[in-house]
Write a protein that holds these residues in place. Sequence first.
Motif, mmCIF file in Angstrom:
data_model
loop_
_atom_site.group_PDB
_atom_site.id
_atom_site.type_symbol
_atom_site.label_atom_id
_atom_site.label_comp_id
_atom_site.label_asym_id
_atom_site.label_seq_id
_atom_site.Cartn_x
_atom_site.Cartn_y
_atom_site.Cartn_z
ATOM 1 N N GLY A 25 0.782 -1.226 0.000
ATOM 2 C CA GLY A 25 0.000 0.000 0.000
ATOM 3 C C GLY A 25 0.812 1.272 0.000
ATOM 4 O O GLY A 25 0.241 2.358 0.120
ATOM 5 N N ALA A 38 -0.816 3.333 2.841
ATOM 6 C CA ALA A 38 -1.987 2.686 3.423
ATOM 7 C C ALA A 38 -1.763 2.505 4.918
ATOM 8 O O ALA A 38 -0.671 2.128 5.352
ATOM 9 N N VAL A 88 -5.777 6.085 4.253
ATOM 10 C CA VAL A 88 -4.599 6.318 3.413
ATOM 11 C C VAL A 88 -4.079 7.717 3.732
ATOM 12 O O VAL A 88 -4.830 8.691 3.692
ATOM 13 N N THR A 95 -10.490 2.061 0.751
ATOM 14 C CA THR A 95 -10.243 3.359 1.371
ATOM 15 C C THR A 95 -11.549 3.991 1.858
ATOM 16 O O THR A 95 -12.521 4.080 1.112
#
Length: 188
Positions: free
Chosen positions: A75, A95, A101, A142
Amino acid sequence: MSITVTTWSLEQTSPADLAPATPPDAGSGIRIVRSEVLSPEFSRFLYTAVGGDVTWTDRLGWPYERWQAFLDRPGVETWVAYVRGTPAGYIELEAQDEGVVEISYFGLIPAFRGRRVGGYLLSEGTARAWDLAERWPGLTPTKRVWVHTCSKDGPYALDNYRRRGFRLFGTKTEEEPEVPAPGPWPGA
């Protein structure tokens, strides 16, 4: 000697919050490209080239291995703005737990500031934060994108985030030691 630094934390809680910048003209030569093979060398280059004159110093002491460990995390993505083949700036996504995020770094190399690259890069990078889980199986989709900027960053940074639909959720002011801008390389 110290300076007063204000840090603003901003967020989006839905992809619908994103207010994209107007895309550049086709003839501008601006492209946003994901750096799919992350390397400490290139990441450190972007970090110092963008942050060298605005006192980004927190990663300067990172050894190669720490850069590599960070970049290898699921991520973590780097999206680079190029103007006619030259790196102009970047946005780094990280991430975090529970569908969060962070835009951990975003900025332009000084020669490209004020040329309407930043709004477009932030728009594209934020859109990529919202669809990050599509590229990383196993990540939670997300639910929130957040970022912080401070009074040491460029004069248009806070306004750019707000124009892209980020909302302020926290402000803090602290005294910090005044550190000379390190420049993009030692001795610069």
